[in-house]
Motif scaffolding. Sequence first.
Motif, short mmCIF file in Angstrom:
data_model
loop_
_atom_site.label_atom_id
_atom_site.label_comp_id
_atom_site.label_asym_id
_atom_site.label_seq_id
_atom_site.Cartn_x
_atom_site.Cartn_y
_atom_site.Cartn_z
N THR A 1 0.82 -1.21 0.00
CA THR A 1 0.00 0.00 0.00
C THR A 1 0.86 1.26 0.00
OG1 THR A 1 -0.14 -0.05 2.41
CG2 THR A 1 -1.93 -1.10 1.18
N LYS A 2 2.10 1.14 0.43
CA LYS A 2 3.01 2.29 0.47
C LYS A 2 4.31 1.95 -0.25
CE LYS A 2 1.17 3.75 4.95
NZ LYS A 2 1.46 3.95 6.39
N GLU A 3 5.03 2.99 -0.66
CA GLU A 3 6.33 2.78 -1.27
C GLU A 3 7.29 2.17 -0.25
OE1 GLU A 3 6.27 6.42 -4.52
OE2 GLU A 3 6.76 6.88 -2.44
N VAL A 4 8.23 1.38 -0.72
CA VAL A 4 9.22 0.75 0.15
C VAL A 4 10.01 1.83 0.89
CG1 VAL A 4 11.34 -0.64 0.19
CG2 VAL A 4 9.40 -1.31 -1.27
N THR A 5 10.16 1.65 2.19
CA THR A 5 10.84 2.66 3.01
C THR A 5 12.34 2.37 3.12
OG1 THR A 5 10.39 1.39 5.02
CG2 THR A 5 8.79 3.12 4.39
N ARG A 6 13.06 3.39 3.55
CA ARG A 6 14.51 3.25 3.71
C ARG A 6 14.86 2.15 4.70
NH1 ARG A 6 15.95 9.71 4.52
NH2 ARG A 6 15.21 10.41 2.47
N ASP B 1 20.95 -5.14 3.80
CA ASP B 1 22.27 -4.91 4.39
C ASP B 1 22.32 -5.16 5.89
OD1 ASP B 1 23.12 -3.94 1.83
OD2 ASP B 1 22.20 -2.02 2.30
N SER B 2 21.19 -5.54 6.50
CA SER B 2 21.11 -5.71 7.96
C SER B 2 21.61 -4.47 8.69
CB SER B 2 21.90 -6.95 8.40
OG SER B 2 21.35 -8.11 7.82
N VAL B 3 21.30 -3.32 8.14
CA VAL B 3 21.74 -2.03 8.71
C VAL B 3 20.56 -1.36 9.40
CG1 VAL B 3 22.58 0.28 8.15
CG2 VAL B 3 23.56 -1.72 7.01
N VAL B 4 20.80 -0.85 10.58
CA VAL B 4 19.80 -0.06 11.28
C VAL B 4 20.04 1.40 10.94
CG1 VAL B 4 18.86 0.61 13.52
CG2 VAL B 4 19.66 -1.74 13.15
N ILE B 5 19.05 2.06 10.37
CA ILE B 5 19.21 3.45 9.96
C ILE B 5 18.77 4.37 11.07
CG2 ILE B 5 18.83 2.78 7.55
CD1 ILE B 5 16.12 4.25 7.74
N PHE C 1 13.22 7.05 9.52
CA PHE C 1 12.10 6.11 9.48
C PHE C 1 10.92 6.72 8.74
CE2 PHE C 1 12.70 2.89 13.16
CZ PHE C 1 14.03 2.70 12.78
N GLY C 2 10.29 5.91 7.91
CA GLY C 2 9.08 6.33 7.23
C GLY C 2 9.29 7.02 5.91
N PHE C 3 10.54 7.37 5.59
CA PHE C 3 10.82 8.00 4.30
C PHE C 3 11.00 6.92 3.24
CE2 PHE C 3 11.79 11.56 7.03
CZ PHE C 3 11.38 12.66 6.28
N PRO C 4 10.60 7.21 2.00
CA PRO C 4 10.75 6.21 0.95
C PRO C 4 12.22 5.99 0.59
CG PRO C 4 10.04 8.29 0.01
CD PRO C 4 9.99 8.46 1.49
N ALA C 5 12.56 4.74 0.30
CA ALA C 5 13.89 4.45 -0.23
C ALA C 5 14.07 5.20 -1.54
CB ALA C 5 14.05 2.95 -0.44
N ASP C 6 15.28 5.69 -1.77
CA ASP C 6 15.52 6.45 -3.00
C ASP C 6 16.87 6.08 -3.60
OD1 ASP C 6 17.29 7.68 -1.29
OD2 ASP C 6 16.41 9.66 -1.44
#
Length: 205
Positions: free
Chosen positions: A10-15, A23-27, A32-37
């Motif tokens: 329902t939403k674009e994939v998030t970061r 990458d098993s990375v915690v951002i 949080f909540g911003f779309p991956a770009d």
Amino acid sequence: SLTRDLIVFTKEVTRELLKHAMDSVVIPVEDFGFPADSITWLRAIEFSNRMSDIYGFDRAYTISGPNVTFDYDANGWRLPTEAEWEYICKAGTDDDFSGNGDINQIGYFDSNSGVNSHKVGEKLINQYGLYDIHGNMWEWCWDRYESDYYINSPSIDPTGPETGSRHVMRGGSYQDGFNFTRVTNRTVNKIDYKSIGLRLVRNAQ
């Protein structure tokens, strides 16, 4: 005509989803909540396969170097075909914009975004319950790009040209004018891939 029922993000994939899955990375929490770009098409394909692995589904793609083979019948996560993307964007309407038809209320584009991406799900949904299907981020499709493909394409479940080095993006972005966010607008990637994200789908059965 499309013959497959789809399950759609329902939403674009998030970061955070992309980074954690790939990458098993915690951002940082502020992301949080911003779309991956800045996503290349091949990375979108790799992410689709990774999500299929996580959920225990069959991969939709086989990757051999730069070459990708698409199994349209697999039950795994994947990019929509261009025809599928347009179908879920139109959501049964015949206008330039789905939802309530007001692009200012359903999508971020250059005149209302501050020329920055925004958290997913802040605007109104369309008739299929999808957020940001117009604007915020360009969304990758599976199909290779050909300007006049639909003049002679198959009428049932088209999946794009067999050859071509560029792939289709749909939906417009926060950097572009509202005309680019129209249901029928189609384009290919920018050189720097900025403002390009993705939305995943999979076959319902």
